[in-house]
Design a protein around this motif. Structure first.
Motif, PDB file in Angstrom:
ATOM      1  N   LEU A 165      -3.238   1.508  -0.551  1.00  0.00           N
ATOM      2  CA  LEU A 165      -2.324   0.785   0.331  1.00  0.00           C
ATOM      3  C   LEU A 165      -2.620   1.017   1.810  1.00  0.00           C
ATOM      4  N   LEU A 166      -3.389   2.064   2.130  1.00  0.00           N
ATOM      5  CA  LEU A 166      -3.722   2.338   3.528  1.00  0.00           C
ATOM      6  C   LEU A 166      -5.059   1.727   3.942  1.00  0.00           C
ATOM      7  N   ASP A 167      -5.767   1.094   3.017  1.00  0.00           N
ATOM      8  CA  ASP A 167      -7.056   0.496   3.372  1.00  0.00           C
ATOM      9  C   ASP A 167      -6.869  -0.528   4.490  1.00  0.00           C
ATOM     10  N   GLY A 168      -7.602  -0.344   5.581  1.00  0.00           N
ATOM     11  CA  GLY A 168      -7.503  -1.260   6.710  1.00  0.00           C
ATOM     12  C   GLY A 168      -6.308  -0.995   7.607  1.00  0.00           C
ATOM     13  N   CYS A 169      -5.511   0.032   7.302  1.00  0.00           N
ATOM     14  CA  CYS A 169      -4.308   0.346   8.081  1.00  0.00           C
ATOM     15  C   CYS A 169      -4.482   1.682   8.794  1.00  0.00           C
ATOM     16  N   GLU A 170      -4.044   1.770  10.036  1.00  0.00           N
ATOM     17  CA  GLU A 170      -4.090   3.039  10.745  1.00  0.00           C
ATOM     18  C   GLU A 170      -3.154   4.038  10.077  1.00  0.00           C
ATOM     19  N   ALA A 171      -3.575   5.300  10.044  1.00  0.00           N
ATOM     20  CA  ALA A 171      -2.768   6.346   9.432  1.00  0.00           C
ATOM     21  C   ALA A 171      -3.111   7.674  10.077  1.00  0.00           C
ATOM     22  N   THR A 172      -2.190   8.620   9.951  1.00  0.00           N
ATOM     23  CA  THR A 172      -2.452   9.978  10.398  1.00  0.00           C
ATOM     24  C   THR A 172      -2.142  10.933   9.266  1.00  0.00           C
ATOM     25  N   SER A 173      -2.535  12.165   9.431  1.00  0.00           N
ATOM     26  CA  SER A 173      -2.254  13.244   8.493  1.00  0.00           C
ATOM     27  C   SER A 173      -2.490  14.520   9.285  1.00  0.00           C
ATOM     28  N   HIS A 174      -2.514  15.664   8.621  1.00  0.00           N
ATOM     29  CA  HIS A 174      -2.839  16.894   9.342  1.00  0.00           C
ATOM     30  C   HIS A 174      -4.236  16.759   9.934  1.00  0.00           C
ATOM     31  N   TRP A 175      -4.396  17.246  11.185  1.00  0.00           N
ATOM     32  CA  TRP A 175      -5.689  17.083  11.852  1.00  0.00           C
ATOM     33  C   TRP A 175      -6.837  17.740  11.066  1.00  0.00           C
ATOM     34  N   GLY A 176      -6.521  18.711  10.190  1.00  0.00           N
ATOM     35  CA  GLY A 176      -7.563  19.376   9.421  1.00  0.00           C
ATOM     36  C   GLY A 176      -8.192  18.518   8.342  1.00  0.00           C
ATOM     37  N   TYR A 177      -7.650  17.312   8.096  1.00  0.00           N
ATOM     38  CA  TYR A 177      -8.174  16.451   7.039  1.00  0.00           C
ATOM     39  C   TYR A 177      -9.032  15.306   7.580  1.00  0.00           C
ATOM     40  N   GLN A 178      -9.467  15.411   8.829  1.00  0.00           N
ATOM     41  CA  GLN A 178     -10.292  14.343   9.395  1.00  0.00           C
ATOM     42  C   GLN A 178     -11.564  14.136   8.584  1.00  0.00           C
ATOM     43  N   TYR A 179     -12.218  15.237   8.249  1.00  0.00           N
ATOM     44  CA  TYR A 179     -13.474  15.127   7.490  1.00  0.00           C
ATOM     45  C   TYR A 179     -13.208  14.521   6.115  1.00  0.00           C
ATOM     46  N   LEU A 180     -12.131  14.944   5.462  1.00  0.00           N
ATOM     47  CA  LEU A 180     -11.792  14.414   4.133  1.00  0.00           C
ATOM     48  C   LEU A 180     -11.599  12.901   4.184  1.00  0.00           C
ATOM     49  N   PHE A 181     -10.854  12.428   5.183  1.00  0.00           N
ATOM     50  CA  PHE A 181     -10.625  10.983   5.285  1.00  0.00           C
ATOM     51  C   PHE A 181     -11.921  10.249   5.598  1.00  0.00           C
ATOM     52  N   ARG A 182     -12.740  10.828   6.453  1.00  0.00           N
ATOM     53  CA  ARG A 182     -13.991  10.163   6.805  1.00  0.00           C
ATOM     54  C   ARG A 182     -14.897  10.006   5.595  1.00  0.00           C
TER      55      ARG A 182
END
Length: 341
Positions: A135-152
């Motif tokens: 549901l977040l595909d193509g949508c801006e989202a945030t999470s804990h800053w420590g998960y940047q690599y995971l999301f990338r």
């Protein structure tokens, strides 16, 4: 004043074994207190629960979530529960773990409920659970800053933003994501203000001593991370930069160390780290400046600028503000009491 005849807003909070108990029960407490706790403390009438909060799990059987905290679900997926709001709280999930393939029945249920109009709120690593639904595909989202690599790596279709504390994924605001661990505080206040009334949200914030993190996550985030990658040349360059980042000609030294064309190095560096070579160097310097600001109260900003590798203090100030969301002086005031009290 609350309308005593109004029906409480139905809220479901998803609970699974990976859920963090503090976020789970903290959200239960705060939403359940809306409309009653402040009124009770100042002895005013009427008192009315503004939200009806229930814990939802794949099955009705009791289980233990993160750190062995017991959970007794109110409803299960088999009950086909209905609600206005679904909350996905923080999970105990490492930055290199994957949520892929877990709880497919919950993923399907969330997608269906969103299609039928349910509003979804996710906090911290709970956003990873939401990302797994697509549901977040193509949508801006945030999470804990420590998960940047995971999301990338795992959710490249999600435009991930580590700096804000709350992000609306869609124009209607039917999906809202929140940042770091205690960002569920901000999320709870937002939910109360939006679905009940702003006055009650303010009262709950006063009772629980909650603070909205308007500064976002940038002041709290580490700008330097050791994301895993297999490029040995880039790793050696990173190691050298960690020891010599204050040198004014650091980039030239790294290019010479790599023994490959500069353009090739920059391309490989960005591929391995998600940052350009200059961005990585700047992050190292700003992190060093943050440490000096946290540990000294008399060292002038101009001297900190030089110690971080910048002769031009005005440029350093602009870079620091862009990287952390605060000026050096604001950062010092914000974090020194934590370390000196």
């Amino acid at each position: 004043m609350n309308d005593p005849s109004a029906t409480p807003i139905e809220v479901l909070i998803a609970a699974i074994p990976e859920t963090a108990g503090s976020a789970l029960y903290g959200m239960v407490d705060i939403l359940s207190a809306a409309g009653t706790l402040w009124q009770s403390l100042i002895r005013t009438e009427p008192q009315q629960n503004l939200f009806r909060v229930r814990l939802m799990a794949p099955l009705r059987e009791p289980f233990r979530c993160g750190n062995g905290i017991p959970v007794t679900p109110d409803v299960s997926l088999n009950d086909d529960p209905k609600a206005n709001i679904l909350i996905l709280p923080e999970l105990w999930l490492g930055p290199d773990e994957t949520f892929n393939g877990r709880y497919p029945e919950i993923m399907d249920w969330i997608r269906i409920q969103y299609r039928y109009g349910m509003m979804i709120y996710a906090a911290c690593s709970g956003v990873i659970m939401l990302a797994e639904t697509g549901l977040l595909d193509g949508c801006e989202a945030t999470s804990h800053w420590g998960y940047q690599y995971l999301f990338r790596k795992q959710y490249p279709k999600v435009p991930y933003r580590p700096e804000p504390n709350l992000v609306f994924a869609d124009p209607a605001g039917r999906i809202v994501t929140a940042g770091g661990t205690t960002s569920w505080h901000d999320l709870a206040i937002h939910i109360i203000a939006r679905h009940a009334n702003p006055g009650e949200a303010l009262r709950i914030a006063k009772v629980y001593l909650l603070k909205l993190h308007g500064e976002g996550q940038l002041p709290y985030a580490s700008l330097v991370r050791n994301d895993p990658h297999a490029d040995a040349v880039v790793r050696s360059c990173q190691q050298w930069l960690h020891q010599h980042f204050m040198k004014t000609d650091a980039i030239a030294h790294v290019v010479a160390l790599a023994k490959i064309p500069e353009r090739t190095l920059k391309r490989r560096f960005k591929t391995a780290n998600g940052l350009t070579l200059i961005e990585y160097l700047q992050n190292l310097r700003v992190e060093h400046a943050k440490t000096l600001l946290e540990r000294t109260d008399t060292m002038p900003i101009d001297e900190i600028s030089v110690a971080a590798g910048y002769e031009d203090a005005s440029f350093f100030r602009r870079l620091f503000k862009r990287s952390t969301g605060l000026t050096p002086s604001q950062y010092r005031r914000m974090f020194q009491p934590i370390l000196t009290s």
